[in-house]
Design an enzyme around this catalytic site. Structure first.
Site, PDB file in Angstrom:
ATOM      1  N   TYR A  35     -12.578  -1.628  -4.339  1.00 47.54           N
ATOM      2  CA  TYR A  35     -13.213  -1.812  -2.854  1.00 47.54           C
ATOM      3  C   TYR A  35     -14.536  -1.611  -2.913  1.00 47.54           C
ATOM      4  O   TYR A  35     -15.142  -1.479  -1.907  1.00 47.54           O
ATOM      5  CB  TYR A  35     -12.494  -0.603  -2.052  1.00 47.54           C
ATOM      6  CG  TYR A  35     -11.123  -0.966  -1.440  1.00 47.54           C
ATOM      7  CD1 TYR A  35     -10.964  -2.376  -0.634  1.00 47.54           C
ATOM      8  CD2 TYR A  35      -9.899  -0.377  -1.962  1.00 47.54           C
ATOM      9  CE1 TYR A  35      -9.701  -2.363  -0.331  1.00 47.54           C
ATOM     10  CE2 TYR A  35      -8.721  -0.521  -1.594  1.00 47.54           C
ATOM     11  CZ  TYR A  35      -8.350  -1.777  -0.779  1.00 47.54           C
ATOM     12  OH  TYR A  35      -7.058  -2.126  -0.274  1.00 47.54           O
ATOM     13  N   LYS A  43       0.540  -0.995  -0.099  1.00 46.51           N
ATOM     14  CA  LYS A  43       0.093  -0.039  -0.102  1.00 46.51           C
ATOM     15  C   LYS A  43       0.797   1.369  -0.074  1.00 46.51           C
ATOM     16  O   LYS A  43       2.023   1.344   0.173  1.00 46.51           O
ATOM     17  CB  LYS A  43      -0.905   0.049   1.288  1.00 46.51           C
ATOM     18  CG  LYS A  43      -1.847  -1.258   1.180  1.00 46.51           C
ATOM     19  CD  LYS A  43      -2.934  -0.893   2.350  1.00 46.51           C
ATOM     20  CE  LYS A  43      -3.920  -2.065   2.231  1.00 46.51           C
ATOM     21  NZ  LYS A  43      -4.838  -1.990   3.477  1.00 46.51           N
ATOM     22  N   ASN A  66      -2.134   0.228   6.796  1.00 50.63           N
ATOM     23  CA  ASN A  66      -1.633  -1.257   7.302  1.00 50.63           C
ATOM     24  C   ASN A  66      -0.727  -1.861   6.222  1.00 50.63           C
ATOM     25  O   ASN A  66      -0.728  -3.214   6.549  1.00 50.63           O
ATOM     26  CB  ASN A  66      -2.668  -2.082   7.887  1.00 50.63           C
ATOM     27  CG  ASN A  66      -3.858  -2.458   6.680  1.00 50.63           C
ATOM     28  OD1 ASN A  66      -3.553  -2.172   5.613  1.00 50.63           O
ATOM     29  ND2 ASN A  66      -5.008  -3.027   7.007  1.00 50.63           N
ATOM     30  N   GLU A  94      -9.752  -9.697  -8.195  1.00 54.14           N
ATOM     31  CA  GLU A  94      -8.590  -8.599  -7.881  1.00 54.14           C
ATOM     32  C   GLU A  94      -7.555  -8.537  -8.797  1.00 54.14           C
ATOM     33  O   GLU A  94      -6.736  -7.655  -9.302  1.00 54.14           O
ATOM     34  CB  GLU A  94      -8.021  -8.794  -6.380  1.00 54.14           C
ATOM     35  CG  GLU A  94      -9.140  -8.234  -5.478  1.00 54.14           C
ATOM     36  CD  GLU A  94      -8.825  -8.498  -4.055  1.00 54.14           C
ATOM     37  OE1 GLU A  94      -9.507  -8.011  -2.950  1.00 54.14           O
ATOM     38  OE2 GLU A  94      -7.785  -9.265  -3.926  1.00 54.14           O
TER      39      GLU A  94
END
Length: 138
Positions: A50, A10, A113, A127
């Site tokens: 998402y 991320k 995270n 995905e």
């Protein structure tokens, strides 16, 4: 038999310079990197990725965060890849993550995270297809 899963390093981990260390952890755990690319996504692309969380209160901040800078998208492969990656990542909230997990080592908060990983085979298929064309997976 090997299985494929999808993962993202991320923007927070990329920004902090942890991408190389996270990739090393993934490879040390026996995953084969099938496809990998550094990319940035728009807020609209993050919302599409998402979409399953669109009714959740954290959706706007999550999609803003995921579109805030470069990230690394990858397809990983090994036997039991989905469960093994989730164990390696650790709990979503790094405060609850086991010692030695990626989130315990590199994550700053429940939202920032460090890493994403697919949670099931159907999710992994969606995905992988969202970020990689078939020819990139040969």
């Amino acid at each position: 038999m090997s299985q494929r899963t999808f993962s993202i390093i991320k923007p927070d981990a990329f920004r902090k310079g942890h991408a190389g260390a996270i990739l090393a952890e993934i490879e040390k755990a026996g995953f084969r990197i099938v496809a990998i690319k550094k990319m940035s996504i728009s807020k609209t692309q993050a919302e599409g990725f998402y979409y399953v969380h669109k009714e959740r209160p954290f959706f706007p901040s999550l999609t803003t965060f995921m579109s805030s800078g470069p990230m690394i998208a990858m397809v990983l492969e090994k036997g039991n890849a989905i469960a093994d990656l989730r164990k390696l990542m650790g709990a979503t909230n790094p405060a609850n993550a086991e010692e030695g997990t990626i989130r315990k080592k590199f994550a700053g908060s429940i939202e920032e995270n460090a890493i994403h990983g697919s949670d099931a085979e159907d999710t992994a298929k969606f995905e992988i297809g969202y970020f990689f064309a078939g020819y990139e997976l040969a």
